[in-house]
Design a protein around this motif. Structure first.
Motif, PDB file in Angstrom:
ATOM      1  N   ALA A 120      -7.586   6.904  -9.350  1.00 56.66           N
ATOM      2  CA  ALA A 120      -8.679   5.940  -9.177  1.00 56.66           C
ATOM      3  C   ALA A 120      -8.187   4.503  -9.389  1.00 56.66           C
ATOM      4  O   ALA A 120      -8.553   3.594  -8.638  1.00 56.66           O
ATOM      5  CB  ALA A 120      -9.818   6.259 -10.144  1.00 56.66           C
ATOM      6  N   TYR A 121      -7.362   4.311 -10.392  1.00 58.17           N
ATOM      7  CA  TYR A 121      -6.829   2.977 -10.690  1.00 58.17           C
ATOM      8  C   TYR A 121      -6.037   2.434  -9.500  1.00 58.17           C
ATOM      9  O   TYR A 121      -6.259   1.313  -9.035  1.00 58.17           O
ATOM     10  CB  TYR A 121      -5.935   3.065 -11.934  1.00 58.17           C
ATOM     11  N   HIS A 122      -5.120   3.239  -8.996  1.00 53.69           N
ATOM     12  CA  HIS A 122      -4.275   2.755  -7.898  1.00 53.69           C
ATOM     13  C   HIS A 122      -5.009   2.738  -6.561  1.00 53.69           C
ATOM     14  O   HIS A 122      -4.688   1.921  -5.695  1.00 53.69           O
ATOM     15  CB  HIS A 122      -2.983   3.567  -7.833  1.00 53.69           C
ATOM     16  N   THR A 123      -6.006   3.580  -6.401  1.00 56.72           N
ATOM     17  CA  THR A 123      -6.840   3.514  -5.201  1.00 56.72           C
ATOM     18  C   THR A 123      -7.570   2.179  -5.148  1.00 56.72           C
ATOM     19  O   THR A 123      -7.659   1.548  -4.084  1.00 56.72           O
ATOM     20  CB  THR A 123      -7.841   4.690  -5.175  1.00 56.72           C
ATOM     21  N   ALA A 124      -8.052   1.724  -6.272  1.00 60.70           N
ATOM     22  CA  ALA A 124      -8.713   0.412  -6.326  1.00 60.70           C
ATOM     23  C   ALA A 124      -7.734  -0.697  -5.943  1.00 60.70           C
ATOM     24  O   ALA A 124      -8.109  -1.645  -5.240  1.00 60.70           O
ATOM     25  CB  ALA A 124      -9.287   0.167  -7.719  1.00 60.70           C
ATOM     26  N   GLU A 125      -6.488  -0.580  -6.384  1.00 59.05           N
ATOM     27  CA  GLU A 125      -5.487  -1.577  -6.000  1.00 59.05           C
ATOM     28  C   GLU A 125      -5.257  -1.576  -4.485  1.00 59.05           C
ATOM     29  O   GLU A 125      -5.101  -2.638  -3.878  1.00 59.05           O
ATOM     30  CB  GLU A 125      -4.163  -1.316  -6.715  1.00 59.05           C
ATOM     31  N   ILE A 126      -5.234  -0.392  -3.887  1.00 56.03           N
ATOM     32  CA  ILE A 126      -5.068  -0.297  -2.436  1.00 56.03           C
ATOM     33  C   ILE A 126      -6.218  -1.011  -1.735  1.00 56.03           C
ATOM     34  O   ILE A 126      -6.015  -1.761  -0.774  1.00 56.03           O
ATOM     35  CB  ILE A 126      -4.956   1.177  -1.996  1.00 56.03           C
ATOM     36  N   ILE A 127      -7.425  -0.822  -2.220  1.00 52.80           N
ATOM     37  CA  ILE A 127      -8.589  -1.479  -1.611  1.00 52.80           C
ATOM     38  C   ILE A 127      -8.492  -2.995  -1.769  1.00 52.80           C
ATOM     39  O   ILE A 127      -8.794  -3.741  -0.826  1.00 52.80           O
ATOM     40  CB  ILE A 127      -9.896  -0.914  -2.196  1.00 52.80           C
ATOM     41  N   VAL A 128      -8.050  -3.473  -2.911  1.00 53.31           N
ATOM     42  CA  VAL A 128      -7.874  -4.918  -3.112  1.00 53.31           C
ATOM     43  C   VAL A 128      -6.856  -5.461  -2.105  1.00 53.31           C
ATOM     44  O   VAL A 128      -7.078  -6.507  -1.485  1.00 53.31           O
ATOM     45  CB  VAL A 128      -7.468  -5.238  -4.561  1.00 53.31           C
ATOM     46  N   ILE A 129      -5.748  -4.756  -1.936  1.00 54.33           N
ATOM     47  CA  ILE A 129      -4.741  -5.209  -0.967  1.00 54.33           C
ATOM     48  C   ILE A 129      -5.339  -5.222   0.438  1.00 54.33           C
ATOM     49  O   ILE A 129      -5.150  -6.182   1.194  1.00 54.33           O
ATOM     50  CB  ILE A 129      -3.468  -4.339  -1.027  1.00 54.33           C
ATOM     51  N   ARG A 130      -6.064  -4.207   0.785  1.00 58.45           N
ATOM     52  CA  ARG A 130      -6.697  -4.185   2.114  1.00 58.45           C
ATOM     53  C   ARG A 130      -7.662  -5.363   2.274  1.00 58.45           C
ATOM     54  O   ARG A 130      -7.723  -5.974   3.354  1.00 58.45           O
ATOM     55  CB  ARG A 130      -7.429  -2.860   2.337  1.00 58.45           C
ATOM     56  N   ARG A 131      -8.396  -5.689   1.231  1.00 56.30           N
ATOM     57  CA  ARG A 131      -9.293  -6.850   1.309  1.00 56.30           C
ATOM     58  C   ARG A 131      -8.499  -8.137   1.506  1.00 56.30           C
ATOM     59  O   ARG A 131      -8.870  -8.995   2.317  1.00 56.30           O
ATOM     60  CB  ARG A 131     -10.153  -6.946   0.054  1.00 56.30           C
ATOM     61  N   LEU A 132      -7.412  -8.284   0.762  1.00 55.76           N
ATOM     62  CA  LEU A 132      -6.564  -9.470   0.908  1.00 55.76           C
ATOM     63  C   LEU A 132      -5.972  -9.575   2.318  1.00 55.76           C
ATOM     64  O   LEU A 132      -5.760 -10.683   2.811  1.00 55.76           O
ATOM     65  CB  LEU A 132      -5.442  -9.473  -0.124  1.00 55.76           C
ATOM     66  N   LEU A 133      -5.718  -8.438   2.927  1.00 56.74           N
ATOM     67  CA  LEU A 133      -5.136  -8.411   4.275  1.00 56.74           C
ATOM     68  C   LEU A 133      -6.208  -8.426   5.378  1.00 56.74           C
ATOM     69  O   LEU A 133      -5.879  -8.374   6.552  1.00 56.74           O
ATOM     70  CB  LEU A 133      -4.246  -7.181   4.441  1.00 56.74           C
ATOM     71  N   GLY A 134      -7.479  -8.500   4.972  1.00 52.76           N
ATOM     72  CA  GLY A 134      -8.570  -8.528   5.951  1.00 52.76           C
ATOM     73  C   GLY A 134      -8.765  -7.206   6.671  1.00 52.76           C
ATOM     74  O   GLY A 134      -9.235  -7.197   7.807  1.00 52.76           O
ATOM     75  N   ALA A 135      -8.407  -6.102   6.008  1.00 55.83           N
ATOM     76  CA  ALA A 135      -8.471  -4.794   6.666  1.00 55.83           C
ATOM     77  C   ALA A 135      -9.329  -3.810   5.873  1.00 55.83           C
ATOM     78  O   ALA A 135      -9.037  -2.624   5.815  1.00 55.83           O
ATOM     79  CB  ALA A 135      -7.055  -4.232   6.839  1.00 55.83           C
ATOM     80  N   TRP A 136     -10.379  -4.297   5.242  1.00 53.96           N
ATOM     81  CA  TRP A 136     -11.293  -3.419   4.523  1.00 53.96           C
ATOM     82  C   TRP A 136     -12.686  -3.623   5.071  1.00 53.96           C
ATOM     83  O   TRP A 136     -13.053  -4.755   5.415  1.00 53.96           O
ATOM     84  CB  TRP A 136     -11.249  -3.679   3.021  1.00 53.96           C
TER      85      TRP A 136
ATOM     86  N   ILE B 281       0.841  -1.192   0.000  1.00 53.87           N
ATOM     87  CA  ILE B 281       0.000   0.000   0.000  1.00 53.87           C
ATOM     88  C   ILE B 281       0.879   1.246   0.000  1.00 53.87           C
ATOM     89  O   ILE B 281       0.597   2.218  -0.703  1.00 53.87           O
ATOM     90  CB  ILE B 281      -0.984  -0.025   1.188  1.00 53.87           C
ATOM     91  N   TRP B 282       1.952   1.216   0.774  1.00 48.89           N
ATOM     92  CA  TRP B 282       2.894   2.348   0.792  1.00 48.89           C
ATOM     93  C   TRP B 282       3.437   2.639  -0.603  1.00 48.89           C
ATOM     94  O   TRP B 282       3.467   3.788  -1.035  1.00 48.89           O
ATOM     95  CB  TRP B 282       4.049   2.055   1.745  1.00 48.89           C
ATOM     96  N   GLN B 283       3.863   1.613  -1.299  1.00 54.02           N
ATOM     97  CA  GLN B 283       4.434   1.829  -2.625  1.00 54.02           C
ATOM     98  C   GLN B 283       3.393   2.407  -3.585  1.00 54.02           C
ATOM     99  O   GLN B 283       3.718   3.257  -4.405  1.00 54.02           O
ATOM    100  CB  GLN B 283       5.020   0.531  -3.168  1.00 54.02           C
ATOM    101  N   LEU B 284       2.159   1.972  -3.464  1.00 54.32           N
ATOM    102  CA  LEU B 284       1.097   2.520  -4.309  1.00 54.32           C
ATOM    103  C   LEU B 284       0.810   3.983  -3.967  1.00 54.32           C
ATOM    104  O   LEU B 284       0.677   4.822  -4.863  1.00 54.32           O
ATOM    105  CB  LEU B 284      -0.172   1.677  -4.194  1.00 54.32           C
ATOM    106  N   ALA B 285       0.739   4.297  -2.676  1.00 50.52           N
ATOM    107  CA  ALA B 285       0.491   5.679  -2.273  1.00 50.52           C
ATOM    108  C   ALA B 285       1.641   6.582  -2.726  1.00 50.52           C
ATOM    109  O   ALA B 285       1.407   7.676  -3.254  1.00 50.52           O
ATOM    110  CB  ALA B 285       0.300   5.772  -0.754  1.00 50.52           C
ATOM    111  N   GLU B 286       2.863   6.130  -2.546  1.00 42.58           N
ATOM    112  CA  GLU B 286       4.013   6.927  -2.967  1.00 42.58           C
ATOM    113  C   GLU B 286       4.051   7.075  -4.488  1.00 42.58           C
ATOM    114  O   GLU B 286       4.400   8.135  -5.004  1.00 42.58           O
ATOM    115  CB  GLU B 286       5.303   6.290  -2.435  1.00 42.58           C
ATOM    116  N   HIS B 287       3.660   6.037  -5.217  1.00 43.71           N
ATOM    117  CA  HIS B 287       3.588   6.132  -6.677  1.00 43.71           C
ATOM    118  C   HIS B 287       2.526   7.162  -7.104  1.00 43.71           C
ATOM    119  O   HIS B 287       2.766   7.955  -8.016  1.00 43.71           O
ATOM    120  CB  HIS B 287       3.283   4.761  -7.281  1.00 43.71           C
ATOM    121  N   ILE B 288       1.393   7.160  -6.440  1.00 42.07           N
ATOM    122  CA  ILE B 288       0.359   8.160  -6.722  1.00 42.07           C
ATOM    123  C   ILE B 288       0.931   9.553  -6.485  1.00 42.07           C
ATOM    124  O   ILE B 288       0.745  10.459  -7.305  1.00 42.07           O
ATOM    125  CB  ILE B 288      -0.902   7.925  -5.852  1.00 42.07           C
ATOM    126  N   ARG B 289       1.658   9.728  -5.383  1.00 43.99           N
ATOM    127  CA  ARG B 289       2.254  11.030  -5.066  1.00 43.99           C
ATOM    128  C   ARG B 289       3.220  11.478  -6.159  1.00 43.99           C
ATOM    129  O   ARG B 289       3.149  12.601  -6.646  1.00 43.99           O
ATOM    130  CB  ARG B 289       2.997  10.994  -3.729  1.00 43.99           C
TER     131      ARG B 289
END
Length: 158
Positions: A141-157, A48-56
């Motif tokens: 929007a694209y990478h935000t969706a990826e963050i949500i998928v990762i959170r779902r995989l980690l049981g944190a959504w 998630i960090w790498q995705l957020a930093e990539h968005i930035r």
């Protein structure tokens, strides 16, 4: 015609700052446990960090390209993605704050009626302010969706 310009700017601002048909980055990061920021799930390339930093990085690049005729973009793809999967708390906070600040700065450019939405940027190859606004919204929007998928995989959504 003037009313159409105002409406277009309002819609673009909403597209960048609000969820509309999808979650916002703020929604995707809300209540994220700090211990999950750097987890890379099996089979996925990023945390998630790498995705957020990539968005930035990408949003900053688009903003700078839009406003600065001499801007040099980072080297693709190496300089658009952080190497480390896990951020420090300070790096995380800085990334999230810069995303917000850059978004606010871009929205200000977008809503400055002195900036023509359709005029090609002199430093580009046909890019316009309209195109860059759509690019920021689409990319986030694209990478935000990826963050949500990762959170779902980690049981944190939710």
């Amino acid at each position: 015609m003037e009313n159409n310009d105002k409406i277009t700017r309002q819609h673009l601002t909403a597209l960048i700052t609000q969820g509309n048909a999808h979650a916002t980055l703020n929604d995707a990061l809300d209540n994220l446990p700090a211990k999950l920021r750097g987890v890379v799930p099996d089979g996925l390339p990023y945390s998630i960090w790498q995705l957020a930093e990539h968005i930035r990085i990408a949003q900053w690049d688009i903003l700078e390209f839009t406003k600065n005729q001499t801007h040099q973009s980072p080297k693709w793809p190496d300089e658009y993605w952080p190497k480390e999967a896990e951020p420090t708390d300070a790096a995380w906070d800085k990334t999230i704050a810069q995303i917000k600040n850059n978004q606010d700065e871009f929205v200000a450019l977008l809503n400055d009626t002195g900036n023509d939405l359709y005029k090609p940027l002199p430093q580009g190859t046909g890019q316009t302010l309209l195109r860059e606004a759509l690019l920021i919204a689409d990319h986030a929007a694209y990478h935000t969706a990826e963050i949500i998928v990762i959170r779902r995989l980690l049981g944190a959504w939710k």
